[in-house]
Enzyme design. Sequence first.
Site, PDB file in Angstrom:
ATOM      1  N   GLY A 683       0.952  -1.291   0.205  1.00  0.00           N
ATOM      2  CA  GLY A 683      -0.221  -0.271  -0.289  1.00  0.00           C
ATOM      3  C   GLY A 683       1.086   1.031  -0.418  1.00  0.00           C
ATOM      4  CG  ASP A 805      -6.322  10.850   8.537  1.00  0.00           C
ATOM      5  OD1 ASP A 805      -7.153  10.580   8.428  1.00  0.00           O
ATOM      6  OD2 ASP A 805      -5.216  10.122   8.223  1.00  0.00           O
TER       7      ASP A 805
END
Length: 949
Positions: A683, A805
């Site tokens: 990723g 976040d």
Amino acid sequence: MGKQTRNFVTIAFSAAWLSLLAFCKITAESTTEAEALLRWKASLSDQPILQSWVTPAQSNSSTAPSQCKWSGITCDAAGNVIEINLAYTGLRGTLENLDLSSFPNLLRLDLKVNQLTGSVPENIGILSKLQFLDLSTNSLNGTLPLSLANLTQVYELDVSRNNITGELDPQLFPDGNNQSKFGLISIKNLLFQDTLLGGRIPNEIGNLKNLVLMALDGNSFYGPIPPSLGNCSELSILRLARNQLTGSIPPAIESLSKLTDLRLFTNKLSGPVPQGIGNHSSLTDLHLNKNNFSGQLPPQVCRGEKLANFTAAYNSFTGPIPESLRNCKSLYRVRLEYNQLTGYIDKDLGVYPNLTYIDMGYNKLRGEISSTWGACQKLTLLRIDGNMISGKIPDEILQLKQLVELDLSSNQLSGEIPKQIGNLSALSILSLNENKFSGQIPADIGTLYNLQSLDLSMNMLSGSIPYQVGDCTKLQSLNMSQNYMNGTIPYQIGNLFFLQDLLDLSYNSFSGEIPSQLGKLTNLITLNISHNNLSGSIPNSLSDMLSLSNINLSYNCLEGPLPIGHIFNSAKPEDFSNNKGLCGKIQGFQPCNTSTTEPGGGNEKSKHVTTVVASLGSALFASLILVGIFVFLSNKKTKHASNEEESPANCNKLSSLWYFNGKIVYEDIHEATKNFNDMYCIGEGASGKVYKAEMPGGQVLAVKRLRSQVDGIAIECTKTFLNEIAALTETRHRNIVKLHGFSSRGKHTFLVYEFMEKGSLADMLRSDEEAIKLDWPMRVEIIKGVAQALSYLHHDCVPPIIHRDISSKNVLMCSNLEAHVSDFGTAKILEPDASNWTAFAGTYGYAAPELAYTMAVTEKCDVYSFGVLVLEVLMGKHPGDLISKIQAQYVESINIKDILDSRLPYSIEQKTADELVFIMNLALSCLQVSPQSRPTMRILAHFLEEKMS
Ligand SMILES: *[C@@H]1O[C@H](CO)[C@@H](O)[C@H](O)[C@H]1NC(C)=O
Ligand SMILES: *[C@@H]1O[C@H](CO)[C@@H](O)[C@H](O)[C@H]1NC(C)=O
Ligand SMILES: *[C@@H]1O[C@H](CO)[C@@H](O)[C@H](O)[C@H]1NC(C)=O
Ligand SMILES: *[C@@H]1O[C@H](CO)[C@@H](O)[C@H](O)[C@H]1NC(C)=O
Ligand SMILES: *[C@@H]1O[C@H](CO)[C@@H](O)[C@H](O)[C@H]1NC(C)=O
């Protein structure tokens, strides 16, 4: 002839069919069946379940498949379709283009739990061999076609949970007199639950001689229960609940010797219940709740010794609790509340080993609480409120370890509240109000850890409040009003953080000052401490009680200035009347003499504000340092370490900083990732790449390499930064991705995490295939998990950690699909390009609105993002502008059905539906524009745990 012609035409048009005919022997009839199925398929929008429904030309297989191999289709040996079973497949569309006349041999048609619309085909009766027809739980509308009467072989017919309208036509049922060959003569199970059917239930229904189960509950049927049902000698289950039925229960019902389950609740039935019910059969369930029945309960109701659930609440039954219930050991759940029952409960009731729930509230029962209740060890709820019960609480019932609710209120009980009450460890609701209890409240009450509601009001209790009440931290409502209690109000009550509904200590003789700690009760809505002898001034902290909407401090000896803010801006003068000398800006009070008010009041208030700011500040400060470092690291040329209070240390000196049992070494990570080869990259984010590292011991880790170091910039760290990382590695929670460690050496700086097999929640929701695996119960668990994780970070970590976040990208899924929050506390580190990190915190679409104009990154920003995430989990996609519409109040209410992820089956259980509505409301409360109005994660996690089990 017509059939042949049509076949020919189709074949001529379709090369596929020609090839099919060329390769295999197929009867004209089955061609028609395949054709009919394909036509239907073509009329529907793309349906994954029908993928196998293809003509041979489209199929790769060498042997030409027939429709008999298609999913959901079963044929007999001769190749005729005998069953179509597409239940639970998410099928959408109508039955309009399914040519039923093509399936003359069909025995079973099962399409339950799909999203079919339109009506039941008018010609359904053409399926003359059909034995089983289930269309339940779809969105079918229109009326029931009369041709159903043709289905003389059908033994089960279920169209429950559809929007079918109209009435039951008597012609659907066999005609009792002339024995015509029509009507659903073979029916055993007839189910029309929760549709929009109405009208009278035709008497002809009693001609269904084979009827075993009839369920017409949840419709609008009116008129009487047909007495002819007494002829259905096989009838075992009869459900007519939730209709508008009137009249009395026909006596013929009592002769049904196979009747086990009779549900008539929520109708308008009246008169006495046939006293022979239970005489001739073994009932397991009898539900008579919410009607207008009168007379006595059927005396032999448990004669068959199988009765488990018996409800007769909300009627006008009189007389005693039936004799046969006394030895009814099979009882499981009993509701008799709100009747006029008389008699002595200590004589009329026995020992019930399986009983979990019994409510006898609001009758005219007398006698004492029997000690035999102690033998009902499965009991979770016992309500005998609103009767004339006297005597003491027997010790035996204090051994009911599973008891969750004990309501003995509004009786004539006396004596002391036994100390052993503390043994009831599962107790959540204890209502002893309106009795004659005396003596002191035992301190043992503090061991009732699960208590949510405690009502001891209107008794003759004396002494003081045991401070141990402050240990009952789950309390949401506490009422001790109207007793003879004295002493001071223990400040520990301020620890009852979940107090929400009520704190009522009024009409006692409490003295001393109001503890300022009450101001911590920021969820409390009603506070009544009136009619006591409280003195001193009103603590300013009470103006911090953000949720407070009712306050009553009247009839005390309070003096000094009334605080300013919140409730004190809206309260009425009578809320403070009859005190010694209160002053302030509220109408009816003297304005305060400035020399006595401003300094004291003002200072205390501002001191309080300062502490709040300071504690938030420390979290902010920690974050700032983290960010500061990394901003520094990534912009080394323009920033200077001198901005930091601490002097930077060289990370290279701490060549490998490990918090992972010290076992994994830097070299192993390099080895496992072949020097961060892209082959191992799983990723990539703004911060850098994530690699999968299979360690020599077999353990799999996720390694996040920070981008800013790729260029070989030397790394310098402060001690604070390293301590912070150390703190992050110390957080341990099952819903948080474990940060094993951090390493910085040479040109590689990386964070090492636990590896999550299933990737991110965002990825799962984006893929239709994966999203379907996340059914509603799983999604509820995901939401609970994230809530627990954030509650832990905000409230259990010292200093608190603000994630900053939260988004579906940062919720990772392990192999058993449990949610794990990742990247907590590192959000800033991983944003090397954000020169001013406060300018934009978090991910677009999840960030709280206040971040647009303030530096105030508080935990409420996470709460907001959590709200967005919850909606996303419910909807299967980011809620987008739905949020701004909610905030602008364009939408007054949201129908949960309209927003739920449509990839999951349309039909869900009521319990689940209720849970989802509850969760959606929680999410909406998180999305409030004002951060103060959003609930805390602790509250959210608590609600999700308590109300979802
Ligand atoms: C009823 O069944 C017969 C054959 O048994 C058939 O001819 C007739 O068309 C059917 N009627 C309806 C309304 O489907
Ligand atoms: C079914 O009927 C109910 C109540 O009349 C209505 O609210 C609902 O929208 C209908 N559903 C469908 C799919 O037509
Ligand atoms: C049935 O529902 C469809 C939409 O699915 C609608 O177009 C039609 O008018 C409805 N028919 C009746 C009789 O309510
Ligand atoms: C009736 O009792 C059984 C236990 O025997 C239980 O499983 C079932 O859920 C009960 N039904 C209702 C409607 O309470
Ligand atoms: C109690 O419940 C169990 C389990 O449901 C059942 O097997 C047993 O027969 C019940 N006891 C009585 C006395 O009915």
